[in-house]
Design a protein around this motif. Structure first.
Motif, PDB file in Angstrom:
ATOM      1  N   UNK A 220       1.130  -1.835  -0.618  1.00 59.34           N
ATOM      2  CA  UNK A 220      -0.314  -0.006   0.234  1.00 59.34           C
ATOM      3  C   UNK A 220       0.754   0.837  -0.253  1.00 59.34           C
ATOM      4  N   UNK A 221       2.219   1.711   1.097  1.00 61.86           N
ATOM      5  CA  UNK A 221       2.891   1.935   0.468  1.00 61.86           C
ATOM      6  C   UNK A 221       3.559   2.595  -0.386  1.00 61.86           C
ATOM      7  N   UNK A 222       3.537   2.014  -1.102  1.00 69.15           N
ATOM      8  CA  UNK A 222       4.414   1.524  -2.706  1.00 69.15           C
ATOM      9  C   UNK A 222       3.667   2.432  -3.888  1.00 69.15           C
ATOM     10  N   UNK A 223       1.795   2.571  -3.316  1.00 63.15           N
ATOM     11  CA  UNK A 223       0.984   2.638  -4.114  1.00 63.15           C
ATOM     12  C   UNK A 223       0.850   4.625  -3.981  1.00 63.15           C
ATOM     13  N   UNK A 224       0.991   4.544  -2.780  1.00 61.02           N
ATOM     14  CA  UNK A 224       0.898   5.822  -2.347  1.00 61.02           C
ATOM     15  C   UNK A 224       2.050   6.532  -2.797  1.00 61.02           C
ATOM     16  N   UNK A 225       3.333   6.113  -2.655  1.00 60.76           N
ATOM     17  CA  UNK A 225       4.440   6.522  -3.559  1.00 60.76           C
ATOM     18  C   UNK A 225       4.290   6.960  -4.628  1.00 60.76           C
ATOM     19  N   UNK A 226       4.138   5.614  -5.426  1.00 66.48           N
ATOM     20  CA  UNK A 226       4.460   6.049  -7.365  1.00 66.48           C
ATOM     21  C   UNK A 226       3.291   6.952  -7.448  1.00 66.48           C
ATOM     22  N   UNK A 227       1.939   6.717  -7.066  1.00 69.03           N
ATOM     23  CA  UNK A 227       0.919   7.466  -7.473  1.00 69.03           C
ATOM     24  C   UNK A 227       1.617   8.811  -6.554  1.00 69.03           C
ATOM     25  N   UNK A 228       1.341   9.621  -5.928  1.00 70.17           N
ATOM     26  CA  UNK A 228       1.917  10.851  -5.342  1.00 70.17           C
ATOM     27  C   UNK A 228       2.650  11.541  -6.436  1.00 70.17           C
ATOM     28  N   UNK A 229       3.836  10.392  -6.890  1.00 70.30           N
ATOM     29  CA  UNK A 229       5.523  11.026  -8.591  1.00 70.30           C
ATOM     30  C   UNK A 229       4.502  11.382  -9.411  1.00 70.30           C
ATOM     31  N   UNK A 230       3.182  10.041  -9.306  1.00 68.07           N
ATOM     32  CA  UNK A 230       2.716  10.283 -11.073  1.00 68.07           C
ATOM     33  C   UNK A 230       1.810  11.914 -10.811  1.00 68.07           C
ATOM     34  N   UNK A 231       1.493  12.665  -9.642  1.00 69.93           N
ATOM     35  CA  UNK A 231       0.995  12.947  -9.429  1.00 69.93           C
ATOM     36  C   UNK A 231       1.274  14.885  -9.562  1.00 69.93           C
ATOM     37  N   UNK A 232       2.882  14.364  -9.162  1.00 68.86           N
ATOM     38  CA  UNK A 232       3.571  15.454  -9.103  1.00 68.86           C
ATOM     39  C   UNK A 232       4.366  15.675 -10.125  1.00 68.86           C
ATOM     40  N   UNK A 233       4.431  15.315 -11.306  1.00 64.57           N
ATOM     41  CA  UNK A 233       4.617  14.793 -12.910  1.00 64.57           C
ATOM     42  C   UNK A 233       3.592  15.593 -12.899  1.00 64.57           C
ATOM     43  N   UNK A 234       2.500  15.141 -12.810  1.00 67.24           N
ATOM     44  CA  UNK A 234       1.530  15.661 -14.215  1.00 67.24           C
ATOM     45  C   UNK A 234       1.202  17.040 -13.600  1.00 67.24           C
ATOM     46  N   UNK A 235       1.292  17.153 -12.377  1.00 71.34           N
ATOM     47  CA  UNK A 235       0.575  18.680 -12.068  1.00 71.34           C
ATOM     48  C   UNK A 235       2.139  19.911 -12.510  1.00 71.34           C
ATOM     49  N   UNK A 236       2.562  19.277 -12.744  1.00 72.21           N
ATOM     50  CA  UNK A 236       4.252  20.591 -12.943  1.00 72.21           C
ATOM     51  C   UNK A 236       3.850  20.065 -14.876  1.00 72.21           C
ATOM     52  N   UNK A 237       4.040  18.983 -15.367  1.00 69.35           N
ATOM     53  CA  UNK A 237       3.415  19.019 -16.427  1.00 69.35           C
ATOM     54  C   UNK A 237       1.973  20.241 -17.501  1.00 69.35           C
ATOM     55  N   UNK A 238       0.982  19.908 -16.062  1.00 67.46           N
ATOM     56  CA  UNK A 238       0.069  21.050 -15.995  1.00 67.46           C
ATOM     57  C   UNK A 238       0.731  22.585 -16.421  1.00 67.46           C
ATOM     58  N   UNK A 239       1.192  22.484 -14.955  1.00 73.40           N
ATOM     59  CA  UNK A 239       1.641  24.318 -14.946  1.00 73.40           C
ATOM     60  C   UNK A 239       2.679  24.161 -16.054  1.00 73.40           C
ATOM     61  N   UNK A 240       3.751  23.601 -16.904  1.00 73.99           N
ATOM     62  CA  UNK A 240       4.510  24.249 -17.733  1.00 73.99           C
ATOM     63  C   UNK A 240       3.689  24.359 -19.355  1.00 73.99           C
ATOM     64  N   UNK A 241       2.591  23.727 -19.394  1.00 70.41           N
ATOM     65  CA  UNK A 241       2.213  23.460 -20.276  1.00 70.41           C
ATOM     66  C   UNK A 241       1.466  24.836 -20.247  1.00 70.41           C
ATOM     67  N   UNK A 242       0.542  25.841 -19.537  1.00 67.04           N
ATOM     68  CA  UNK A 242      -0.192  26.680 -18.950  1.00 67.04           C
ATOM     69  C   UNK A 242       1.115  28.221 -18.779  1.00 67.04           C
ATOM     70  N   UNK A 243       1.891  27.661 -19.068  1.00 64.95           N
ATOM     71  CA  UNK A 243       2.874  28.756 -18.552  1.00 64.95           C
ATOM     72  C   UNK A 243       3.651  29.296 -19.839  1.00 64.95           C
TER      73      UNK A 243
END
Length: 95
Positions: free
Chosen positions: A72-95
């Motif tokens: 379970x902790x691995x899924x939380x870490x993996x999905x947290x990293x995926x969220x960080x990457x997705x929101x970083x990409x989103x903010x980069x595309x909006x800039x």
């Protein structure tokens, strides 16, 4: 018959949290990225609908994948990293 005697894994709560909450936020970020990328190529009325209706499809796939991660902790870490990457990409595309 061995499957009937197996106990429920104790970390299913954390996997459900990862798939439900973190998966939903990831799906919303991916929907926004799809909206931004399809805005220039698609009709102006179709792009928001495409982004909106892609969220449940992405979320259900991510929720499904959460239970195949061993801990379970691995899924939380993996999905947290995926969220960080997705929101970083989103903010980069909006800039």
């Amino acid at each position: 018959m061995n499957m009937l005697k197996q106990k429920l894994q104790p970390d299913w709560w954390s996997k459900t949290f990862a798939g439900g909450v973190l998966g939903l936020s990831f799906a919303m970020a991916m929907g926004a990225i799809i909206l931004l990328l399809s805005k220039s190529n698609a009709d102006s009325s179709i792009a928001p609908q495409l982004g909106m209706w892609s969220i449940p499809w992405i979320w259900l796939c991510v929720f499904f994948i959460a239970y195949f991660i061993p801990k379970g902790w691995q899924s939380i870490v993996i999905f947290s990293l995926a969220n960080i990457f997705a929101y970083a990409l989103l903010f980069w595309l909006r800039a």
